[in-house]
Scaffold this motif. Structure first.
Motif, PDB file in Angstrom:
ATOM      1  N   LEU A   8      35.183  37.601  34.395  1.00 42.03           N
ATOM      2  CA  LEU A   8      36.865  37.498  34.767  1.00 42.03           C
ATOM      3  C   LEU A   8      37.091  37.712  36.331  1.00 42.03           C
ATOM      4  CD1 LEU A   8      39.301  37.688  33.166  1.00 42.03           C
ATOM      5  CD2 LEU A   8      39.205  40.021  33.091  1.00 42.03           C
ATOM      6  N   ARG A   9      37.972  36.866  36.879  1.00 45.64           N
ATOM      7  CA  ARG A   9      38.515  37.112  38.066  1.00 45.64           C
ATOM      8  C   ARG A   9      39.856  37.271  38.325  1.00 45.64           C
ATOM      9  NH1 ARG A   9      33.895  38.562  39.287  1.00 45.64           N
ATOM     10  NH2 ARG A   9      32.424  37.275  40.216  1.00 45.64           N
ATOM     11  N   LEU A  10      40.352  38.232  39.311  1.00 47.21           N
ATOM     12  CA  LEU A  10      41.893  38.337  39.652  1.00 47.21           C
ATOM     13  C   LEU A  10      42.118  37.149  40.945  1.00 47.21           C
ATOM     14  CD1 LEU A  10      44.477  39.774  39.751  1.00 47.21           C
ATOM     15  CD2 LEU A  10      43.616  41.051  41.465  1.00 47.21           C
ATOM     16  N   ILE A  11      43.161  36.376  40.524  1.00 50.37           N
ATOM     17  CA  ILE A  11      43.673  35.009  41.390  1.00 50.37           C
ATOM     18  C   ILE A  11      44.960  35.618  41.708  1.00 50.37           C
ATOM     19  CG2 ILE A  11      43.933  32.655  41.421  1.00 50.37           C
ATOM     20  CD1 ILE A  11      41.011  33.564  40.972  1.00 50.37           C
ATOM     21  N   LEU A  54      37.458  40.601  42.266  1.00 47.65           N
ATOM     22  CA  LEU A  54      37.526  41.452  40.964  1.00 47.65           C
ATOM     23  C   LEU A  54      38.733  42.015  40.626  1.00 47.65           C
ATOM     24  CD1 LEU A  54      34.127  43.030  42.173  1.00 47.65           C
ATOM     25  CD2 LEU A  54      34.532  40.975  40.514  1.00 47.65           C
ATOM     26  N   PRO A  55      38.991  41.857  39.033  1.00 48.68           N
ATOM     27  CA  PRO A  55      40.132  42.503  38.487  1.00 48.68           C
ATOM     28  C   PRO A  55      40.471  43.895  38.889  1.00 48.68           C
ATOM     29  CG  PRO A  55      38.592  41.228  37.001  1.00 48.68           C
ATOM     30  CD  PRO A  55      38.080  41.396  38.209  1.00 48.68           C
ATOM     31  N   GLU A  56      39.417  44.626  39.261  1.00 47.49           N
ATOM     32  CA  GLU A  56      39.889  46.112  39.465  1.00 47.49           C
ATOM     33  C   GLU A  56      40.150  46.186  40.832  1.00 47.49           C
ATOM     34  OE1 GLU A  56      35.289  45.275  39.444  1.00 47.49           O
ATOM     35  OE2 GLU A  56      36.769  44.941  38.027  1.00 47.49           O
ATOM     36  N   GLU A  57      40.209  45.214  41.542  1.00 45.71           N
ATOM     37  CA  GLU A  57      40.868  45.414  43.170  1.00 45.71           C
ATOM     38  C   GLU A  57      42.316  45.299  42.917  1.00 45.71           C
ATOM     39  OE1 GLU A  57      38.942  46.681  45.142  1.00 45.71           O
ATOM     40  OE2 GLU A  57      37.058  46.295  44.317  1.00 45.71           O
ATOM     41  N   ARG A  58      42.861  44.617  41.980  1.00 45.70           N
ATOM     42  CA  ARG A  58      44.355  44.402  41.828  1.00 45.70           C
ATOM     43  C   ARG A  58      45.366  45.221  42.679  1.00 45.70           C
ATOM     44  NH1 ARG A  58      47.861  41.499  37.238  1.00 45.70           N
ATOM     45  NH2 ARG A  58      49.867  41.526  38.371  1.00 45.70           N
ATOM     46  N   GLU A  59      45.053  46.903  42.046  1.00 47.58           N
ATOM     47  CA  GLU A  59      46.045  47.707  42.742  1.00 47.58           C
ATOM     48  C   GLU A  59      46.055  47.653  44.192  1.00 47.58           C
ATOM     49  OE1 GLU A  59      46.511  52.588  42.337  1.00 47.58           O
ATOM     50  OE2 GLU A  59      46.069  51.349  40.523  1.00 47.58           O
ATOM     51  N   VAL A  60      44.750  47.964  44.781  1.00 46.62           N
ATOM     52  CA  VAL A  60      44.650  47.869  46.426  1.00 46.62           C
ATOM     53  C   VAL A  60      45.145  46.540  46.733  1.00 46.62           C
ATOM     54  CG1 VAL A  60      42.398  47.234  46.559  1.00 46.62           C
ATOM     55  CG2 VAL A  60      43.177  48.558  48.322  1.00 46.62           C
ATOM     56  N   LEU A  61      44.982  45.490  46.348  1.00 50.41           N
ATOM     57  CA  LEU A  61      45.487  44.197  46.880  1.00 50.41           C
ATOM     58  C   LEU A  61      47.066  44.243  46.949  1.00 50.41           C
ATOM     59  CD1 LEU A  61      42.852  41.636  45.577  1.00 50.41           C
ATOM     60  CD2 LEU A  61      42.894  42.601  48.099  1.00 50.41           C
ATOM     61  N   GLU A  62      47.519  44.354  45.636  1.00 48.43           N
ATOM     62  CA  GLU A  62      48.761  44.442  45.736  1.00 48.43           C
ATOM     63  C   GLU A  62      49.611  45.518  46.752  1.00 48.43           C
ATOM     64  OE1 GLU A  62      50.606  43.080  41.234  1.00 48.43           O
ATOM     65  OE2 GLU A  62      49.722  45.110  41.210  1.00 48.43           O
ATOM     66  N   GLY A  63      49.068  46.580  46.727  1.00 49.91           N
ATOM     67  CA  GLY A  63      49.610  47.756  47.585  1.00 49.91           C
ATOM     68  C   GLY A  63      49.295  47.251  48.879  1.00 49.91           C
ATOM     69  N   ALA A  64      48.524  46.348  49.560  1.00 57.08           N
ATOM     70  CA  ALA A  64      48.566  45.785  50.893  1.00 57.08           C
ATOM     71  C   ALA A  64      49.332  44.831  51.210  1.00 57.08           C
ATOM     72  CB  ALA A  64      47.036  45.407  51.382  1.00 57.08           C
ATOM     73  N   GLU A  74      52.798  33.963  44.689  1.00 54.65           N
ATOM     74  CA  GLU A  74      53.641  33.409  43.741  1.00 54.65           C
ATOM     75  C   GLU A  74      53.481  34.218  42.219  1.00 54.65           C
ATOM     76  OE1 GLU A  74      52.963  29.357  43.262  1.00 54.65           O
ATOM     77  OE2 GLU A  74      54.840  28.990  44.089  1.00 54.65           O
ATOM     78  N   GLY A  75      51.850  34.695  41.870  1.00 52.12           N
ATOM     79  CA  GLY A  75      51.682  35.192  40.819  1.00 52.12           C
ATOM     80  C   GLY A  75      50.136  35.769  40.842  1.00 52.12           C
ATOM     81  N   TRP A  76      49.929  36.655  39.963  1.00 54.42           N
ATOM     82  CA  TRP A  76      48.719  37.498  39.808  1.00 54.42           C
ATOM     83  C   TRP A  76      48.120  36.948  38.537  1.00 54.42           C
ATOM     84  CZ3 TRP A  76      46.539  39.876  44.032  1.00 54.42           C
ATOM     85  CH2 TRP A  76      47.543  40.401  44.837  1.00 54.42           C
ATOM     86  N   TYR A  77      47.038  36.387  38.317  1.00 56.15           N
ATOM     87  CA  TYR A  77      46.321  35.762  37.181  1.00 56.15           C
ATOM     88  C   TYR A  77      45.017  36.568  37.006  1.00 56.15           C
ATOM     89  CZ  TYR A  77      49.997  32.588  37.973  1.00 56.15           C
ATOM     90  OH  TYR A  77      51.286  31.916  38.067  1.00 56.15           O
ATOM     91  N   TYR A  78      44.562  36.224  35.637  1.00 60.44           N
ATOM     92  CA  TYR A  78      43.218  36.587  35.351  1.00 60.44           C
ATOM     93  C   TYR A  78      42.530  35.419  34.933  1.00 60.44           C
ATOM     94  CZ  TYR A  78      44.494  41.512  36.044  1.00 60.44           C
ATOM     95  OH  TYR A  78      44.764  42.631  36.454  1.00 60.44           O
TER      96      TYR A  78
END
Length: 81
Positions: A8-11, A54-64, A74-78
């Motif tokens: 699973l990856r965060l896109i 990686l999915p667990e990095e979403r919070e830090v990426l969205e924060g940046a 446009e969007g965040w996907y798994y």
């Protein structure tokens, strides 16, 4: 996260190529995880580039992202790879 079908990856997809490249610059400058990839076929996006992490990095990426007005996600996907 991995399973029998892959990992699973965060896109993150972007409205423009400029946004995608700005995301890469921001992440490199701040030491944030991920890399640019072509948008997976299972996702539709205005720009042909996406940020993969990686999915667990979403919070830090969205924060940046809000720190750089040039980045329009446009969007965040798994997606399974």
């Amino acid at each position: 996260m991995s399973g029998p079908d892959g990992e699973l990856r965060l896109i993150a997809t972007f409205a423009t190529t400029h946004s995608a490249i700005s995301m890469e610059r921001l992440c490199r400058a701040q030491g944030l995880p991920g890399r640019l990839i072509p948008v997976p076929r299972s996702i539709s996006a205005s720009c042909g580039m996406a940020w993969c992490a990686l999915p667990e990095e979403r919070e830090v990426l969205e924060g940046a992202v809000p720190s750089d007005p040039a980045i329009r996600v446009e969007g965040w996907y798994y997606v399974m790879f």
